[in-house]
Scaffold this motif. Structure first.
Motif, PDB file in Angstrom:
ATOM      1  N   ASN A   2    -131.389  32.230  30.578  1.00 50.72           N
ATOM      2  CA  ASN A   2    -130.007  32.027  31.014  1.00 50.72           C
ATOM      3  C   ASN A   2    -129.459  33.330  31.587  1.00 50.72           C
ATOM      4  N   GLN A   3    -129.103  33.286  32.873  1.00 46.24           N
ATOM      5  CA  GLN A   3    -128.632  34.526  33.495  1.00 46.24           C
ATOM      6  C   GLN A   3    -127.129  34.724  33.355  1.00 46.24           C
ATOM      7  N   HIS A   4    -126.438  33.736  32.776  1.00 48.27           N
ATOM      8  CA  HIS A   4    -124.991  33.857  32.565  1.00 48.27           C
ATOM      9  C   HIS A   4    -124.629  33.334  31.168  1.00 48.27           C
ATOM     10  N   PRO A   5    -125.058  34.022  30.108  1.00 48.00           N
ATOM     11  CA  PRO A   5    -124.807  33.509  28.750  1.00 48.00           C
ATOM     12  C   PRO A   5    -123.333  33.439  28.376  1.00 48.00           C
ATOM     13  N   ASP A   6    -122.480  34.194  29.096  1.00 47.80           N
ATOM     14  CA  ASP A   6    -121.064  34.221  28.762  1.00 47.80           C
ATOM     15  C   ASP A   6    -120.270  33.113  29.462  1.00 47.80           C
ATOM     16  N   TYR A   7    -120.911  32.310  30.276  1.00 48.08           N
ATOM     17  CA  TYR A   7    -120.203  31.277  31.035  1.00 48.08           C
ATOM     18  C   TYR A   7    -119.702  30.150  30.126  1.00 48.08           C
ATOM     19  N   LEU A   8    -118.517  29.650  30.446  1.00 47.96           N
ATOM     20  CA  LEU A   8    -117.994  28.471  29.754  1.00 47.96           C
ATOM     21  C   LEU A   8    -118.942  27.291  29.890  1.00 47.96           C
ATOM     22  N   LEU A   9    -119.640  27.216  31.012  1.00 44.95           N
ATOM     23  CA  LEU A   9    -120.504  26.076  31.283  1.00 44.95           C
ATOM     24  C   LEU A   9    -121.571  25.898  30.213  1.00 44.95           C
ATOM     25  N   ASN A  10    -121.943  26.977  29.539  1.00 44.58           N
ATOM     26  CA  ASN A  10    -122.929  26.865  28.463  1.00 44.58           C
ATOM     27  C   ASN A  10    -122.452  25.955  27.338  1.00 44.58           C
ATOM     28  N   LYS A  11    -121.139  25.802  27.208  1.00 42.11           N
ATOM     29  CA  LYS A  11    -120.583  24.978  26.130  1.00 42.11           C
ATOM     30  C   LYS A  11    -120.401  23.519  26.546  1.00 42.11           C
ATOM     31  N   ILE A  12    -120.638  23.208  27.828  1.00 40.77           N
ATOM     32  CA  ILE A  12    -120.401  21.846  28.316  1.00 40.77           C
ATOM     33  C   ILE A  12    -121.717  21.076  28.268  1.00 40.77           C
ATOM     34  N   ARG A  89    -126.855  18.759  32.298  1.00 32.87           N
ATOM     35  CA  ARG A  89    -127.987  19.289  33.057  1.00 32.87           C
ATOM     36  C   ARG A  89    -127.701  20.669  33.650  1.00 32.87           C
ATOM     37  N   ALA A  90    -126.779  21.398  33.055  1.00 35.25           N
ATOM     38  CA  ALA A  90    -126.416  22.720  33.577  1.00 35.25           C
ATOM     39  C   ALA A  90    -127.573  23.709  33.498  1.00 35.25           C
ATOM     40  N   TYR A  91    -128.512  23.471  32.577  1.00 36.79           N
ATOM     41  CA  TYR A  91    -129.645  24.384  32.424  1.00 36.79           C
ATOM     42  C   TYR A  91    -130.407  24.569  33.737  1.00 36.79           C
ATOM     43  N   ALA A  92    -130.384  23.563  34.594  1.00 39.07           N
ATOM     44  CA  ALA A  92    -131.128  23.646  35.853  1.00 39.07           C
ATOM     45  C   ALA A  92    -130.454  24.568  36.864  1.00 39.07           C
ATOM     46  N   TRP A  93    -129.274  25.066  36.533  1.00 38.78           N
ATOM     47  CA  TRP A  93    -128.605  26.080  37.358  1.00 38.78           C
ATOM     48  C   TRP A  93    -128.431  27.395  36.600  1.00 38.78           C
ATOM     49  N   LEU A  94    -128.300  27.320  35.281  1.00 35.11           N
ATOM     50  CA  LEU A  94    -128.115  28.524  34.484  1.00 35.11           C
ATOM     51  C   LEU A  94    -129.417  29.298  34.283  1.00 35.11           C
ATOM     52  N   ASP A  95    -130.522  28.595  34.210  1.00 36.06           N
ATOM     53  CA  ASP A  95    -131.803  29.200  33.875  1.00 36.06           C
ATOM     54  C   ASP A  95    -132.742  29.132  35.081  1.00 36.06           C
ATOM     55  N   PRO A  96    -133.015  30.249  35.742  1.00 35.94           N
ATOM     56  CA  PRO A  96    -133.917  30.236  36.904  1.00 35.94           C
ATOM     57  C   PRO A  96    -135.287  29.652  36.603  1.00 35.94           C
ATOM     58  N   ASP A  97    -135.743  29.763  35.369  1.00 33.79           N
ATOM     59  CA  ASP A  97    -137.045  29.203  35.009  1.00 33.79           C
ATOM     60  C   ASP A  97    -137.027  27.675  35.019  1.00 33.79           C
ATOM     61  N   ARG A  98    -135.827  27.094  35.051  1.00 29.06           N
ATOM     62  CA  ARG A  98    -135.719  25.631  35.015  1.00 29.06           C
ATOM     63  C   ARG A  98    -135.081  25.075  36.292  1.00 29.06           C
ATOM     64  N   TYR A  99    -135.091  25.873  37.339  1.00 29.32           N
ATOM     65  CA  TYR A  99    -134.496  25.433  38.596  1.00 29.32           C
ATOM     66  C   TYR A  99    -135.097  24.119  39.102  1.00 29.32           C
ATOM     67  N   GLY A 100    -136.354  23.875  38.807  1.00 31.49           N
ATOM     68  CA  GLY A 100    -137.003  22.671  39.328  1.00 31.49           C
ATOM     69  C   GLY A 100    -136.964  21.484  38.391  1.00 31.49           C
ATOM     70  N   ASP A 101    -136.212  21.578  37.293  1.00 23.83           N
ATOM     71  CA  ASP A 101    -136.250  20.535  36.270  1.00 23.83           C
ATOM     72  C   ASP A 101    -135.315  19.359  36.548  1.00 23.83           C
ATOM     73  N   VAL A 102    -134.467  19.475  37.548  1.00 28.11           N
ATOM     74  CA  VAL A 102    -133.498  18.418  37.845  1.00 28.11           C
ATOM     75  C   VAL A 102    -133.606  18.050  39.313  1.00 28.11           C
ATOM     76  N   THR A 103    -133.595  16.768  39.591  1.00 29.13           N
ATOM     77  CA  THR A 103    -133.713  16.306  40.971  1.00 29.13           C
ATOM     78  C   THR A 103    -132.429  16.613  41.751  1.00 29.13           C
ATOM     79  N   PRO A 104    -132.523  16.733  43.075  1.00 25.95           N
ATOM     80  CA  PRO A 104    -131.342  17.107  43.866  1.00 25.95           C
ATOM     81  C   PRO A 104    -130.408  15.952  44.197  1.00 25.95           C
ATOM     82  N   TYR A 105    -130.745  14.740  43.755  1.00 27.87           N
ATOM     83  CA  TYR A 105    -129.911  13.574  44.044  1.00 27.87           C
ATOM     84  C   TYR A 105    -129.706  12.792  42.740  1.00 27.87           C
TER      85      TYR A 105
END
Length: 585
Positions: A2-12, A89-105
């Motif tokens: 997670n490259q932004h651990p302080d983000y509010l989005l981590n709690k959603i 599914r925020a992990y697919a944007w918060l974690d670069p290692d999981r960028y490919g884990d969510v489809t774009p549509y």
């Protein structure tokens, strides 16, 4: 990580968490979402402008409504990145290692918050209207919403959907996300009506939506979170059809995307520092050769030619043409069926239409390809691009057009294997008048080819021998020719370029059946109904074995790697060679 651990989005983790936030916190969340979209797209590429513009509307929707009980159908669904972040599914944007884990549509297999696999335009209103009718029949009370925009309103099925949605007796909300763009600028008469509504703060007398019977409401700033929350509260649980028109800014939060909307609709990986592309310098491509060939025809005096595009000029590099040859270029909006019907009318008058279509969107125009063009045997020319074998979303695969087109009467489907063939085939297609011709641009790394040894006339299809060998003959269609060259080398086989996916060189095939023990066919399209099956069917009563290599009849999605696709379909050269040797033994 997670490259932004302080983000509010981590709690959603779901919209329920969002409902606990204050307005100020949700505004902070909007900025976080925009930052993450920009960061991820800079690494992986993806849709940028559409998602940056829809952030506030998405937050407001999930704050006011109760998904997944309340349902929203996202048109195109390339603007669902914020929706996915807010639905677990925020992990697919918060974690670069999981960028490919969510489809774009949107993808129902991925989340209960997604209701349809949607990848192109204009269908949301029809889908939502059917959902509303089923809800009413079964005694449900949930809210049903279609969110359409970003060019989707230029597609004809959107108007069919509006026609039926307007007379629904109970709750149904259509949100028109009016950002004044599709992929390119919006076109057509509807843009005039939408502008009049924007300029009058929704008060224009000539309102097409109220004329149809909708309860019309307008939000002047669809990027104002508080205004969007109030607007959604105002339409929630209302027991009649409503059209909510929101004015948003495509690319909001990233100035380069505002300055160049078309160039930032979908992006290749880019440098955050200066927005420069990370892609290597462009070289001649099948698309650029095709466009150049049309331009040369105009320069040489063909004043009856027209390049026709369905809102995807960037796919083919048509931007310069629309500026330099405005009388010979038309964009019909995101409406493939309109583009093909338009081309049929254009050809009927004796002019020469050159359609530029994306394989993955072409199925929308099947009726026009069949009845308007093929049944009338009109000399429409169509250049088809848009990927072949690739681990893209199931809604954006490019390997069904060959089967769809080549099994219609009168169509000739040509499959060039080099840049020289692209040019030669298109030049011939523009001049011929015997019927409709489709040319599928090869994907991947495409060789230049030798113009001096490239056929110029395709009135009759004659397979070209590329390499002579023994026992095995390989017929490698289009983009698979390079793979065929390698397999032929290992097998000591003959190699042929078959030129066309649906017009058979029966003289050649008869001779091959006499001279060889085994015939292999290679194609980068689906096998069922494809080139290989046509060859196998023709040779069924001949004393030769035929083995076809291509794709299984299935949707490939982003959970499959390119390597896995090739392996599962035995499309690696070593697999082709091994299968051939086993058959020969």
């Amino acid at each position: 990580m997670n490259q932004h651990p302080d983000y509010l989005l981590n709690k959603i983790k779901s919209p329920a968490d969002l409902k606990q936030l204050s307005l100020a916190q949700m505004q902070q969340l909007a900025e976080e979402i925009r930052t993450l979209i920009i960061e991820k797209d800079s690494v992986t590429g993806g849709h940028l402008g559409p998602d940056l513009g829809i952030v506030e509307a998405t937050i407001a929707y999930h704050y006011v409504f109760n998904a997944p009980k309340d349902k929203i159908v996202w048109d195109v669904s390339h603007q669902t990145y914020p929706h996915k972040m807010l639905t677990g599914r925020a992990y697919a944007w918060l974690d670069p290692d999981r960028y490919g884990d969510v489809t774009p549509y949107s993808n129902p297999e991925e989340s209960p918050y997604d209701y349809f696999a949607v990848g192109h335009t204009s269908t949301s209103i029809s889908l939502a209207t059917g959902m509303a009718k089923a809800r009413d029949l079964m005694g449900g009370k949930e809210n049903i919403m279609a969110l359409i925009g970003d060019g989707s309103m230029t597609g004809g099925v959107a108007f069919e959907g509006l026609n039926n949605a307007a007379i629904e007796p109970h709750n149904l909300v259509v949100v028109v996300n009016d950002n004044q763009w599709s992929i390119d600028k919006n076109v057509g008469g509807l843009t005039v009506a939408l502008k009049a509504l924007r300029d009058s703060n929704g008060q224009a007398a000539a309102n097409p939506f109220t004329a149809m019977g909708f309860d019309y409401r307008y939000v002047a700033d669809g990027n104002d979170l508080e205004a969007m929350i109030e607007a959604f509260k105002g339409v929630k649980d209302v027991d009649h059809p409503i059209l909510l028109h929101i004015n948003t800014l495509k690319g909001k939060g990233y100035q380069p995307a505002i300055d160049d909307e078309e160039g930032h609709h979908w992006v290749m990986p880019f440098n955050l520092k200066d927005d420069s592309s990370k892609a290597p310098a462009s070289k001649p491509s099948p698309a650029s050769v095709a466009v150049k060939t049309v331009e040369e025809a105009i320069d040489q005096g063909n004043k009856r030619i027209m390049a026709i595009n369905a809102a995807i000029p960037g796919v083919f590099g048509l931007d310069d043409m629309k500026v330099n040859y405005p009388a010979h270029y038309v964009d019909v909006g995101i409406a493939e069926q309109e583009s093909v019907g338009f081309a049929a009318g254009f050809a009927k008058e004796g002019a020469t239409p050159v359609l530029f279509e994306n394989s993955t969107f072409l199925q929308r125009a099947f009726d026009q390809l069949s009845h308007d063009v093929a049944a009338n045997n009109l000399p429409v020319v169509m250049v088809v691009a848009g990927g072949t074998i690739s681990p893209n979303s199931k809604t954006h695969v490019g390997y069904f057009d060959q089967v769809m087109l080549s099994n219609l009467p009168n169509w000739t489907y040509l499959a060039p294997s080099s840049l020289a063939e692209v040019k030669a085939m298109l030049k011939w297609a523009i001049e011929q008048k015997q019927g409709p011709v489709a040319i599928k641009l090869p994907g991947g790394s495409v060789p230049e080819g030798d113009p001096e040894n490239t056929l110029e006339n395709y009135d009759e299809i004659k397979y070209q021998e590329v390499k002579h060998g023994e026992k095995t003959a390989i017929l490698a269609l289009g983009a698979t020719l390079e793979k065929g060259i390698k397999a032929a080398e290992e097998l000591g086989a003959s190699l042929f370029n078959p030129i066309s996916a649906n017009i058979l060189d029966t003289d050649c095939l008869d001779q091959l059946a006499k001279d060889y023990d085994l015939i292999l066919t290679l194609e980068d399209n689906t096998l069922d109904g494809g080139f290989g099956q046509k060859i196998a069917s023709y040779l069924a009563d001949k004393p030769v074995l035929v083995k076809s290599f291509g794709l299984s009849r299935m949707y490939i999605d982003t959970d499959m790697s390119f390597a896995k696709i090739l392996e599962d379909n035995h499309l690696n050269v070593d697999q082709i060679v091994a299968d051939a040797r086993e058959l020969l033994d």
